[in-house]
Scaffold this motif. Structure first.
Motif, PDB file in Angstrom:
ATOM      1  N   VAL A  52     -18.041  43.343 -60.352  1.00  0.00           N
ATOM      2  CA  VAL A  52     -19.286  43.874 -59.797  1.00  0.00           C
ATOM      3  C   VAL A  52     -20.344  43.791 -60.887  1.00  0.00           C
ATOM      4  O   VAL A  52     -20.123  44.243 -62.015  1.00  0.00           O
ATOM      5  CB  VAL A  52     -19.131  45.341 -59.323  1.00  0.00           C
ATOM      6  CG1 VAL A  52     -20.464  45.880 -58.807  1.00  0.00           C
ATOM      7  CG2 VAL A  52     -18.052  45.459 -58.256  1.00  0.00           C
ATOM      8  N   LEU A  53     -21.494  43.199 -60.556  1.00  0.00           N
ATOM      9  CA  LEU A  53     -22.661  43.171 -61.438  1.00  0.00           C
ATOM     10  C   LEU A  53     -23.669  44.127 -60.824  1.00  0.00           C
ATOM     11  O   LEU A  53     -24.122  43.922 -59.698  1.00  0.00           O
ATOM     12  CB  LEU A  53     -23.233  41.754 -61.535  1.00  0.00           C
ATOM     13  CG  LEU A  53     -22.300  40.709 -62.138  1.00  0.00           C
ATOM     14  CD1 LEU A  53     -22.871  39.313 -61.962  1.00  0.00           C
ATOM     15  CD2 LEU A  53     -22.044  41.006 -63.607  1.00  0.00           C
ATOM     16  N   LEU A  54     -24.011  45.178 -61.552  1.00  0.00           N
ATOM     17  CA  LEU A  54     -24.766  46.290 -60.988  1.00  0.00           C
ATOM     18  C   LEU A  54     -26.006  46.584 -61.823  1.00  0.00           C
ATOM     19  O   LEU A  54     -25.900  46.964 -62.996  1.00  0.00           O
ATOM     20  CB  LEU A  54     -23.834  47.509 -60.960  1.00  0.00           C
ATOM     21  CG  LEU A  54     -24.189  48.739 -60.173  1.00  0.00           C
ATOM     22  CD1 LEU A  54     -24.369  48.434 -58.692  1.00  0.00           C
ATOM     23  CD2 LEU A  54     -23.104  49.797 -60.355  1.00  0.00           C
ATOM     24  N   ASP A  55     -27.172  46.395 -61.218  1.00  0.00           N
ATOM     25  CA  ASP A  55     -28.431  46.735 -61.886  1.00  0.00           C
ATOM     26  C   ASP A  55     -28.522  48.258 -62.002  1.00  0.00           C
ATOM     27  O   ASP A  55     -28.010  48.980 -61.139  1.00  0.00           O
ATOM     28  CB  ASP A  55     -29.599  46.190 -61.061  1.00  0.00           C
ATOM     29  CG  ASP A  55     -30.957  46.363 -61.725  1.00  0.00           C
ATOM     30  OD1 ASP A  55     -31.019  46.469 -62.966  1.00  0.00           O
ATOM     31  OD2 ASP A  55     -31.962  46.378 -60.996  1.00  0.00           O
ATOM     32  N   ILE A  56     -29.166  48.743 -63.043  1.00  0.00           N
ATOM     33  CA  ILE A  56     -29.280  50.195 -63.216  1.00  0.00           C
ATOM     34  C   ILE A  56     -30.430  50.764 -62.379  1.00  0.00           C
ATOM     35  O   ILE A  56     -30.263  51.754 -61.679  1.00  0.00           O
ATOM     36  CB  ILE A  56     -29.453  50.562 -64.703  1.00  0.00           C
ATOM     37  CG1 ILE A  56     -28.139  50.289 -65.442  1.00  0.00           C
ATOM     38  CG2 ILE A  56     -29.858  52.028 -64.859  1.00  0.00           C
ATOM     39  CD1 ILE A  56     -28.176  50.613 -66.902  1.00  0.00           C
ATOM     40  N   MET A  57     -31.592  50.121 -62.436  1.00  0.00           N
ATOM     41  CA  MET A  57     -32.776  50.640 -61.754  1.00  0.00           C
ATOM     42  C   MET A  57     -32.915  49.987 -60.385  1.00  0.00           C
ATOM     43  O   MET A  57     -33.322  48.832 -60.277  1.00  0.00           O
ATOM     44  CB  MET A  57     -34.024  50.352 -62.594  1.00  0.00           C
ATOM     45  CG  MET A  57     -33.955  50.901 -64.012  1.00  0.00           C
ATOM     46  SD  MET A  57     -33.901  52.678 -64.088  1.00  0.00           S
ATOM     47  CE  MET A  57     -35.604  53.057 -63.792  1.00  0.00           C
ATOM     48  N   MET A  58     -32.534  50.742 -59.332  1.00  0.00           N
ATOM     49  CA  MET A  58     -32.634  50.237 -57.958  1.00  0.00           C
ATOM     50  C   MET A  58     -33.094  51.358 -57.036  1.00  0.00           C
ATOM     51  O   MET A  58     -32.869  52.529 -57.328  1.00  0.00           O
ATOM     52  CB  MET A  58     -31.271  49.719 -57.468  1.00  0.00           C
ATOM     53  CG  MET A  58     -30.769  48.479 -58.150  1.00  0.00           C
ATOM     54  SD  MET A  58     -29.235  47.865 -57.413  1.00  0.00           S
ATOM     55  CE  MET A  58     -28.063  49.107 -57.942  1.00  0.00           C
ATOM     56  N   PRO A  59     -33.705  50.981 -55.913  1.00  0.00           N
ATOM     57  CA  PRO A  59     -34.106  52.002 -54.934  1.00  0.00           C
ATOM     58  C   PRO A  59     -32.901  52.505 -54.140  1.00  0.00           C
ATOM     59  O   PRO A  59     -31.803  51.973 -54.267  1.00  0.00           O
ATOM     60  CB  PRO A  59     -35.065  51.227 -54.023  1.00  0.00           C
ATOM     61  CG  PRO A  59     -34.598  49.810 -54.103  1.00  0.00           C
ATOM     62  CD  PRO A  59     -34.083  49.632 -55.511  1.00  0.00           C
ATOM     63  N   ILE A  89     -16.819  46.339 -63.940  1.00  0.00           N
ATOM     64  CA  ILE A  89     -18.188  46.553 -63.460  1.00  0.00           C
ATOM     65  C   ILE A  89     -19.100  46.390 -64.662  1.00  0.00           C
ATOM     66  O   ILE A  89     -18.983  47.120 -65.649  1.00  0.00           O
ATOM     67  CB  ILE A  89     -18.378  47.944 -62.837  1.00  0.00           C
ATOM     68  CG1 ILE A  89     -17.464  48.117 -61.628  1.00  0.00           C
ATOM     69  CG2 ILE A  89     -19.850  48.142 -62.449  1.00  0.00           C
ATOM     70  CD1 ILE A  89     -17.516  49.504 -60.988  1.00  0.00           C
ATOM     71  N   ILE A  90     -19.991  45.406 -64.567  1.00  0.00           N
ATOM     72  CA  ILE A  90     -20.940  45.131 -65.649  1.00  0.00           C
ATOM     73  C   ILE A  90     -22.315  45.591 -65.197  1.00  0.00           C
ATOM     74  O   ILE A  90     -22.825  45.139 -64.167  1.00  0.00           O
ATOM     75  CB  ILE A  90     -20.950  43.631 -66.005  1.00  0.00           C
ATOM     76  CG1 ILE A  90     -19.563  43.194 -66.486  1.00  0.00           C
ATOM     77  CG2 ILE A  90     -22.017  43.335 -67.058  1.00  0.00           C
ATOM     78  CD1 ILE A  90     -19.422  41.702 -66.749  1.00  0.00           C
ATOM     79  N   MET A  91     -22.886  46.510 -65.960  1.00  0.00           N
ATOM     80  CA  MET A  91     -24.236  46.971 -65.677  1.00  0.00           C
ATOM     81  C   MET A  91     -25.212  45.932 -66.218  1.00  0.00           C
ATOM     82  O   MET A  91     -25.018  45.395 -67.306  1.00  0.00           O
ATOM     83  CB  MET A  91     -24.514  48.326 -66.343  1.00  0.00           C
ATOM     84  CG  MET A  91     -23.566  49.443 -65.926  1.00  0.00           C
ATOM     85  SD  MET A  91     -23.507  49.778 -64.161  1.00  0.00           S
ATOM     86  CE  MET A  91     -25.030  50.700 -63.944  1.00  0.00           C
TER      87      MET A  91
END
Length: 142
Positions: A52-59, A89-91
């Motif tokens: 999982v590639l997960l952005d930190i700043m999301m709505p 999971i990579i932020m």
């Protein structure tokens, strides 16, 4: 290999998908809530993501909250399963939110993090770190 990409910026999602398209099937979502829903559905189907590639700043739901809920979901589905290995999971974060990336890393249970702009080489290094691709996988061009 199956990868979930969650980022509110379409161009970021497309870039990551383009880097990975020769290696994996990529599902893309634009917020943490959608990422959690897709992750949960795939765990229920017995076909979990490999990464999982997960952005930190999301709505809707930010990456840190999504990370915590994804890890809780993963724990619920893996209880009692011998030899279960946590899904990496990579932020993914902009340079201005590296403190949040470190908090997600140490408190939230993420496996690693990448800073934007993400290069193909940096992404492939992370995939190698988690044994998702062989050491000799072609570096290609950024």
């Amino acid at each position: 290999m199956k990868i979930l990409i969650a980022d509110d910026e379409l161009n970021n999602r497309k870039l990551l998908r383009d880097y990975l398209k020769s290696l994996a099937h990529c599902d893309m979502v634009s917020d943490g809530k959608a990422a959690l829903e897709l992750f949960t559905a795939d765990m229920e189907d017995g076909e979990p993501y490999d990464l999982v590639l997960l952005d930190i700043m999301m709505p809707v739901m930010d990456g840190q909250k999504a990370l915590a809920r994804i890890r809780a979901t993963e724990k619920r589905f893996s209880e009692g399963k011998q030899g279960y290995k946590e899904i990496p999971i990579i932020m993914v974060t902009g340079m201005d939110s590296s403190l949040q990336a470190m908090q997600a890393y140490f408190k939230g249970g993420c496996s690693d993090y990448l800073t934007k702009p993400v290069t193909r080489q940096a992404l492939l290094e992370k995939l190698r770190k988690f044994n998702l691709i062989p050491e000799d996988e072609d570096e290609g061009e950024d």
